[in-house]
Design a protein around this motif. Structure first.
Motif, PDB file in Angstrom:
ATOM      1  N   SER A   8       0.845  -1.242   0.040  1.00 53.12           N
ATOM      2  CA  SER A   8      -0.104  -0.010  -0.034  1.00 53.12           C
ATOM      3  C   SER A   8       0.795   1.250   0.103  1.00 53.12           C
ATOM      4  O   SER A   8       0.321   2.344  -0.596  1.00 53.12           O
ATOM      5  N   SER A   9       1.987   1.122   0.709  1.00 55.75           N
ATOM      6  CA  SER A   9       3.094   2.235   0.686  1.00 55.75           C
ATOM      7  C   SER A   9       3.213   2.921  -0.691  1.00 55.75           C
ATOM      8  O   SER A   9       3.437   3.843  -1.091  1.00 55.75           O
ATOM      9  N   SER A  10       3.324   1.860  -1.775  1.00 55.93           N
ATOM     10  CA  SER A  10       3.953   2.143  -3.139  1.00 55.93           C
ATOM     11  C   SER A  10       2.692   2.858  -3.874  1.00 55.93           C
ATOM     12  O   SER A  10       2.999   3.633  -4.520  1.00 55.93           O
ATOM     13  N   LYS A 129     -12.905   1.414   3.739  1.00 57.03           N
ATOM     14  CA  LYS A 129     -11.952   1.195   4.671  1.00 57.03           C
ATOM     15  C   LYS A 129     -10.614   0.523   4.057  1.00 57.03           C
ATOM     16  O   LYS A 129      -9.720   0.826   4.108  1.00 57.03           O
ATOM     17  N   TYR A 130     -11.394  -0.599   3.192  1.00 58.24           N
ATOM     18  CA  TYR A 130      -9.997  -1.388   2.634  1.00 58.24           C
ATOM     19  C   TYR A 130      -9.524  -0.684   1.655  1.00 58.24           C
ATOM     20  O   TYR A 130      -8.213  -0.685   1.461  1.00 58.24           O
ATOM     21  N   LEU A 131     -10.023   0.109   0.614  1.00 56.30           N
ATOM     22  CA  LEU A 131      -9.549   0.806  -0.148  1.00 56.30           C
ATOM     23  C   LEU A 131      -8.614   2.028   0.083  1.00 56.30           C
ATOM     24  O   LEU A 131      -7.565   2.176  -0.496  1.00 56.30           O
ATOM     25  N   GLU A 132      -9.029   2.645   1.299  1.00 58.44           N
ATOM     26  CA  GLU A 132      -8.347   3.940   1.802  1.00 58.44           C
ATOM     27  C   GLU A 132      -7.136   3.242   2.671  1.00 58.44           C
ATOM     28  O   GLU A 132      -6.147   3.816   2.577  1.00 58.44           O
ATOM     29  N   SER A 142      -9.985   8.301  -7.627  1.00 59.29           N
ATOM     30  CA  SER A 142      -9.659   7.108  -8.161  1.00 59.29           C
ATOM     31  C   SER A 142     -11.008   6.255  -8.374  1.00 59.29           C
ATOM     32  O   SER A 142     -11.108   5.199  -8.969  1.00 59.29           O
ATOM     33  N   CYS A 143     -12.187   6.632  -7.645  1.00 52.99           N
ATOM     34  CA  CYS A 143     -13.325   5.892  -8.163  1.00 52.99           C
ATOM     35  C   CYS A 143     -13.641   5.607  -9.280  1.00 52.99           C
ATOM     36  O   CYS A 143     -14.031   4.255  -9.867  1.00 52.99           O
ATOM     37  N   THR A 144     -13.772   6.728 -10.105  1.00 51.44           N
ATOM     38  CA  THR A 144     -14.066   6.736 -11.592  1.00 51.44           C
ATOM     39  C   THR A 144     -13.345   5.742 -12.335  1.00 51.44           C
ATOM     40  O   THR A 144     -13.390   4.902 -13.195  1.00 51.44           O
ATOM     41  N   LYS A 145     -11.810   5.736 -11.927  1.00 46.30           N
ATOM     42  CA  LYS A 145     -10.994   4.813 -12.865  1.00 46.30           C
ATOM     43  C   LYS A 145     -11.142   3.446 -12.417  1.00 46.30           C
ATOM     44  O   LYS A 145     -11.077   2.560 -13.348  1.00 46.30           O
TER      45      LYS A 145
END
Length: 250
Positions: A8-10, A129-132, A142-145
């Motif tokens: 996730s850091s990347s 929560k997972y995505l963030e 990023s949601c649209t992408k």
């Protein structure tokens, strides 16, 4: 498909637009994997009530199969018993599912059927929560992408659908018509006609119900990928709308 974790850091250090196609595809597969394993209805609810759920499905299938061998004179009574068993089973399954949603997730449900808006909102929050937190994504950007990428994935799954309901219905109707004609051909008395007509109507209702139920089971328990992806897109669209509303309020 094996899923390779992306640190996730990347992702935090890269804008979503700068992700390579390979990394983006891997990210989408991770999101799909998380949704199927963690937020599918089976894993959230039905897995915790296997006796109720599979008992209900087995009862419907067995009684539907037995109905085919009931003499026509008794099918009206058999249909009434079948419908009673269906509604009782559905009531018990629905009541158990509501209890699990309340005890496991603390969600009170005012709707008659389990699930509803509160349960859907819970899924949205867990996915957010997972995505963030785990993927480090800025959802406002990023949601649209993600939605576009998932829609492409949905398009790619079209060829995996091996059963086309429309073709089945189109071929089945002429067969059903011929069957109905043979049933009514030798009937001259109105009471007999009404009885046969009632049996056929109830039979059609039962077939429609069973097919709809099987479709629901196939879409969640057997995990038809296309259906899951559409559900995932719907959740992310909900997250996107909420993020937009929160941003406009600020």
């Amino acid at each position: 498909m094996s899923v390779v974790a992306i640190p996730s850091s990347s992702l935090r250090n890269m804008h979503f637009k700068t992700l390579s196609r390979k990394v983006l595809i891997e990210l989408i597969h991770q999101i799909i994997h998380f949704y199927i394993k963690k937020l599918g209805n089976y894993n959230l609810v039905f897995k915790k009530m296997k006796i109720h759920w599979f008992g209900f499905i087995s009862l419907l299938l067995l009684t539907s199969f037995a109905f085919l061998f009931i003499p026509i004179d008794y099918r009206l009574y058999g249909s009434a018993i079948y419908l009673i068993l269906t509604f009782v089973g559905l009531y018990l399954v629905n009541k158990k599912a509501k209890r699990i949603v309340l005890s496991e997730y603390g969600l009170k449900q005012d709707e008659k059927m389990w699930g509803g808006s509160e349960f859907n909102l819970y899924k949205e929050n867990e996915l957010k929560k997972y995505l963030e937190s785990e993927q480090g994504l800025n959802l406002s950007k990023s949601c649209t992408k993600i939605i576009n990428a998932l829609n492409k994935e949905i398009e790619n799954t079209k060829l995996t659908i091996f059963f086309v309901p429309g073709i089945f219905v189109g071929l089945f109707i002429p067969i059903w018509n011929q069957y109905a004609i043979t049933q009514f051909k030798n009937i001259s008395l109105m009471p007999e006609t009404l009885t046969v007509l009632s049996v056929h109507i109830i039979g059609i209702v039962m077939m429609t119900y069973v097919i709809s139920l099987l479709k629901f089971v196939m879409s969640d328990v057997v995990s038809l990928r296309r259906t899951r992806l559409k559900e995932l897109v719907s959740l992310i669209e909900g997250i996107d709308m909420r993020s937009s509303d929160e941003g406009s309020e600020k």
